[in-house]
Design an enzyme around this catalytic site. Structure first.
Site, short mmCIF file in Angstrom:
data_model
loop_
_atom_site.label_atom_id
_atom_site.label_comp_id
_atom_site.label_asym_id
_atom_site.label_seq_id
_atom_site.Cartn_x
_atom_site.Cartn_y
_atom_site.Cartn_z
N GLU A 176 2.14 -11.40 -11.17
CA GLU A 176 2.22 -10.25 -12.06
C GLU A 176 3.66 -9.77 -12.20
O GLU A 176 4.14 -9.49 -13.30
CB GLU A 176 1.36 -9.11 -11.52
CG GLU A 176 -0.14 -9.35 -11.67
CD GLU A 176 -0.97 -8.22 -11.11
OE1 GLU A 176 -2.18 -8.22 -11.36
OE2 GLU A 176 -0.41 -7.35 -10.41
N ARG A 222 -0.57 -3.79 -4.22
CA ARG A 222 -1.31 -4.50 -3.18
C ARG A 222 -2.41 -3.56 -2.68
O ARG A 222 -2.14 -2.53 -2.05
CB ARG A 222 -0.36 -4.88 -2.04
CG ARG A 222 -1.02 -5.64 -0.90
CD ARG A 222 -1.55 -6.97 -1.34
NE ARG A 222 -1.79 -7.85 -0.19
CZ ARG A 222 -2.60 -8.89 -0.21
NH1 ARG A 222 -3.26 -9.17 -1.32
NH2 ARG A 222 -2.75 -9.63 0.86
N ARG A 242 -4.17 1.18 -2.21
CA ARG A 242 -5.30 1.46 -3.09
C ARG A 242 -5.83 2.88 -2.92
O ARG A 242 -6.16 3.56 -3.89
CB ARG A 242 -6.43 0.46 -2.85
CG ARG A 242 -7.65 0.69 -3.74
CD ARG A 242 -8.85 -0.12 -3.30
NE ARG A 242 -8.62 -1.54 -3.40
CZ ARG A 242 -8.75 -2.37 -2.36
NH1 ARG A 242 -9.08 -1.89 -1.17
NH2 ARG A 242 -8.54 -3.66 -2.52
#
Length: 609
Positions: free
Chosen positions: A162, A91, A96
């Site tokens: 995913e 996420r 990130r």
């Protein structure tokens, strides 16, 4: 020189390039849309197109290393339609710039010098790529998936899709899955409790029904397997967790990261055993082991086998292949940079000059226990600028291959000699008959031809491949006559027979590869040859079948140095003036071009060059 109308190629390429440019979409990917409360999420079935940006780096992929071939079902034009090594699902708003970024860069380090080893969509994805099919295909073609399950992971429909696909691939394909629970508890993920469960419940009304059902199920399956909890592993030290994940990947998949070896090896076991005695890794000293012999005898193959056998015993490794040619083309600094990058695990480290290069190796690499292979060295100065004056840690092993015994100062040396008659006949037969039993007549001629090769593996493979499938006894006798007529032929003269057997267009392509295209993507050269009407596809197929060329997994041309040297001798004979040769390269080419500019300038034509 032969006329290669480059201008015509450029004009011809322009329409193709324009035609292949996809229509760009200004819509962000679905996962980014989910983060914007004022926008409705796109449906995956609409196959939205992605315009990469620094704000959309949601997926990172690590491509499959050596030995991987693209699956036909994957997109041949997509950067993420190929095979990959590791797929990271995360996420973006949570990890990130933290954990995922650290893991990504560590994977870059272990993937040094493997083209496209790490894929990240904000850097590598083509403009206008369809997301859904490509990313799900990337999961299918990965060997390892790492879902980084964080607080808002289940708030993303795309992340859940995913994960569903990842768990399916684990069950159906045996894919390795290493779930990371980043800042969340296993019970919260498994039963949708706490902030994790709230994030899912607040967003689930926007999800499609299959995701609402299968997403939580996939999360439960992930938690029931082996998981890594960021808060508990090594008392919450994230760097330790990153290192552990990389260690698992490298340990379990060592064979995928080792250099490739040719097929149909013969008579190699005894030679390997003798060199391994010289390596003697149980001894704590640092050793340099030299392997020497004539060109085409198999030094690189033997050294590569030894390197692969010791691969997992050393954390710091470097495989420096074809050093002589690399230095001639790119300079000693390029090889020094490669060595430093490998040993220190620095991505794409560059040295400005060779003095700084060797000083860096001496000061920063010598306290490491290393395994280094320096292949095809022909100059003492090159060795000195790579390992001269270095004091590597005890237990280090350095393998050097060379045609020149005098270069190898170490007491540990091994002379690689020709194959004996039995092994020579076996190797030749594997290429000429592909395991089939030849007729009695051909078997007799085969024995006589093998006797003329002097037990040289390269000659046996090339000549055997030349005669493969040929059943006409007269042609076999003709080939035998060529060899017996000149029993003292050099290696290149023996290989020249295979070159002479090529058609005119095939010879031109062979010389182009030898002089210009080794290590380059074959697709660029094919465009040129196709425009010159040299019929490159059939020509390359024939030369590959006859062992004159190879292509690696990145579509780059590979050619044995003896065949390369043969091609260059043919293109640039020593008794010809450079300007009268069909092909020139490196500094000699620039000198001729400079001279032409000077001669043509009075006529106002210098702009042509």
């Amino acid at each position: 020189m032969e006329d290669h109308p480059s201008t015509r190629q450029l004009k011809r390429a322009e329409p193709t390039q324009a035609a292949s440019t996809p229509t760009m979409s200004k819509r962000p990917r679905p996962d980014v849309l989910e983060e914007r409360s004022d926008l409705q999420p796109e449906r995956v079935s609409e196959s939205p197109l992605l315009l990469p940006s620094s704000d959309s780096s949601e997926k990172i992929h690590v491509p499959l290393a050596y030995g991987a071939n693209s699956d036909p079902s994957a997109s041949s034009t997509s950067a993420i339609g190929n095979n990959y090594y590791v797929f990271l699902s995360f996420r973006g708003s949570d990890t990130r710039r933290t954990f995922t970024d650290h893991l990504y860069h560590r994977l870059v380090e272990v993937g040094l010098h493997r083209p496209n080893f790490v894929f990240r969509d904000d850097e590598n994805l083509r403009y206008g790529e369809p997301i859904a099919d490509n990313l799900l295909s990337a999961i299918e073609h990965s060997k390892v998936s790492i879902p980084i399950i964080s607080e808002n992971y289940a708030a993303s429909e795309w992340c859940l899709r995913e994960l569903v696909h990842i768990m399916e691939c684990k069950e159906s394909r045996g894919q390795i899955v290493l779930p990371v629970l980043y800042g969340v508890e296993p019970k919260d993920v498994k039963h949708m409790l706490g902030k994790f469960g709230k994030a899912f419940n607040d967003r689930m009304h926007r999800f499609e029904e299959d995701v609402k059902q299968r997403g939580p199920e996939a999360l439960r399956k992930a938690v029931d397997s082996r998981v890594f909890e960021s808060g508990k592993f090594a008392d919450g030290h994230e760097a330790e967790l990153v290192n552990k994940l990389v260690e698992i990947i490298m340990r379990d998949q060592q064979h995928d990261f080792q250099p490739c070896l040719p097929a149909n090896l013969v008579g190699i076991d005894d030679r390997v055993a003798e060199v391994m005695k010289l390596m003697d890794t149980d001894r704590p000293d640092t050793r340099i082991i030299g392997i020497y012999g004539i060109g085409g005898i198999g030094k690189t193959t033997l050294a590569t086998i030894i390197y692969n056998k010791l691969f997992n015993k050393f954390e710091c490794r470097s495989f420096l292949k074809d050093v002589r040619e690399t230095i001639n083309g790119k300079g000693i600094e390029h090889v020094q940079s490669r060595l430093i990058s490998d040993v220190l695990k620095l991505h794409d480290y560059q040295v400005p000059n060779y003095d700084i290069g060797i000083n860096t190796i001496r000061s920063r690499c010598t306290e490491k226990k290393v395994l280094i292979l320096i292949d095809d060295v022909d100059c003492q100065d090159h060795l000195d600028k790579l390992i001269g004056g270095c004091s590597f840690m005890s237990g280090s092993r350095i393998i050097v291959t060379s045609r020149d015994k005098a270069l190898l100062k170490s007491e540990y040396k091994y002379e690689l000699k020709e194959l004996n008659r039995k092994d020579s006949l076996l190797l030749f037969s594997r290429y000429a008959f592909e395991g089939e039993q030849p007729s009695k007549e051909l078997a007799t001629i085969c024995t006589d031809i093998v006797a003329t090769t002097g037990g040289l593996p390269l000659a046996l493979m090339v000549i055997g491949s030349l005669l493969k499938g040929e059943e006409d006894e007269r042609k076999w006798r003709e080939m035998l006559k060529k060899f017996t007529k000149a029993p003292d032929m050099t290696v290149q003269q023996k290989l020249r027979i295979s070159y002479d057997a090529l058609e005119s267009n095939e010879q031109r392509i062979f010389l182009d590869i030898a002089c210009f295209f080794i290590g380059l993507d074959k697709r660029f050269a094919i465009y040129m040859w196709d425009d010159l009407e040299l019929y490159p596809l059939s020509a390359l197929a024939k030369m590959t079948q006859r062992m004159l060329i190879k292509c690696n997994d990145n579509n780059e041309f590979i050619m044995h140095d003896q065949l390369r040297d043969l091609g260059r001798v043919i293109a640039r004979p020593v008794d010809k003036k450079p300007r009268k040769c069909s092909r020139l390269w490196d500094e000699e080419a620039m000198k001729v071009l400079d001279r032409k500019v000077t001669i043509m300038s009075p006529f106002g034509l210098s702009h042509v060059l």
